[in-house]
Design a protein around this motif. Structure first.
Motif, PDB file in Angstrom:
ATOM      1  N   TYR A 149     -30.379-130.394  15.567  1.00  0.00           N
ATOM      2  CA  TYR A 149     -30.004-130.235  16.979  1.00  0.00           C
ATOM      3  C   TYR A 149     -29.689-128.785  17.288  1.00  0.00           C
ATOM      4  O   TYR A 149     -29.117-128.081  16.448  1.00  0.00           O
ATOM      5  N   LEU A 165     -27.367-126.588  19.935  1.00  0.00           N
ATOM      6  CA  LEU A 165     -26.182-126.821  20.775  1.00  0.00           C
ATOM      7  C   LEU A 165     -26.158-125.843  21.941  1.00  0.00           C
ATOM      8  O   LEU A 165     -26.554-124.680  21.797  1.00  0.00           O
ATOM      9  N   ASN A 166     -25.659-126.296  23.065  1.00  0.00           N
ATOM     10  CA  ASN A 166     -25.540-125.422  24.230  1.00  0.00           C
ATOM     11  C   ASN A 166     -24.330-124.496  24.071  1.00  0.00           C
ATOM     12  O   ASN A 166     -23.390-124.796  23.338  1.00  0.00           O
ATOM     13  N   VAL A 202     -31.131-129.052  26.499  1.00  0.00           N
ATOM     14  CA  VAL A 202     -29.893-128.656  25.811  1.00  0.00           C
ATOM     15  C   VAL A 202     -28.921-128.059  26.819  1.00  0.00           C
ATOM     16  O   VAL A 202     -27.720-128.369  26.810  1.00  0.00           O
ATOM     17  N   ASP A 209     -26.043-130.540  26.708  1.00  0.00           N
ATOM     18  CA  ASP A 209     -25.184-129.983  25.649  1.00  0.00           C
ATOM     19  C   ASP A 209     -25.765-129.990  24.233  1.00  0.00           C
ATOM     20  O   ASP A 209     -25.316-129.226  23.385  1.00  0.00           O
ATOM     21  N   ARG A 210     -26.712-130.841  23.952  1.00  0.00           N
ATOM     22  CA  ARG A 210     -27.439-130.687  22.689  1.00  0.00           C
ATOM     23  C   ARG A 210     -28.793-131.351  22.816  1.00  0.00           C
ATOM     24  O   ARG A 210     -29.001-132.193  23.704  1.00  0.00           O
ATOM     25  N   ALA A 232     -27.173-124.340  15.485  1.00  0.00           N
ATOM     26  CA  ALA A 232     -27.910-125.590  15.249  1.00  0.00           C
ATOM     27  C   ALA A 232     -27.105-126.423  14.254  1.00  0.00           C
ATOM     28  O   ALA A 232     -26.361-125.873  13.430  1.00  0.00           O
ATOM     29  N   THR A 233     -27.237-127.740  14.350  1.00  0.00           N
ATOM     30  CA  THR A 233     -26.577-128.641  13.399  1.00  0.00           C
ATOM     31  C   THR A 233     -27.605-129.656  12.903  1.00  0.00           C
ATOM     32  O   THR A 233     -28.670-129.801  13.508  1.00  0.00           O
TER      33      THR A 233
END
Ligand code: TYC
Length: 97
Positions: A22, A24-25, A56, A60-61, A92-93
């Motif tokens: 993902y 992230l914003n 995103v 938010d993601r 990123a996650t």
């Protein structure tokens, strides 16, 4: 004929786990830089990259791709290195699919 359970067992022996990566914003990373990241690290074309970036930005993601563990870890590190170098906080996650 194998049961669903047996099939799942066989699959888990053969197939490596998959991980969602993902993006992230945040309020500081430029939209153009996010598009560059999506094109260069995640191999999206411009239209796809712009769409994911806007998703995103609004939600938010957003998912950039699905990879094996090592590849996902590498993508997350590449995002953080490139962002740091360019002075952006973009992150990123990853999580198991
Ligand atoms: N929210 C950022 C802006 O308004 C743009 C942005 C989009 C940042 C996606 C991060 O993952 C992100 N400049």
């Amino acid at each position: 004929m194998s049961t669903k359970h047996e099939l799942e067992g066989e699959l888990s022996v053969r197939e490596p786990k998959q991980y969602l990566v993902y993006l992230l914003n945040d309020d500081y990373t430029s939209m153009d830089f996010v598009i560059d990241v999506l094109m260069n690290i995640f191999h999206k074309n411009y239209q796809e990259a712009e769409q994911i970036m806007l998703d995103v930005h609004k939600k938010d993601r957003g998912i950039c791709g699905v990879f094996t563990c090592e590849v996902a870890e590498t993508k997350v590190m590449q995002v953080s290195k490139l962002s740091r170098e360019q002075g952006f906080p973009l992150k990123a996650t990853m999580e198991e699919a």
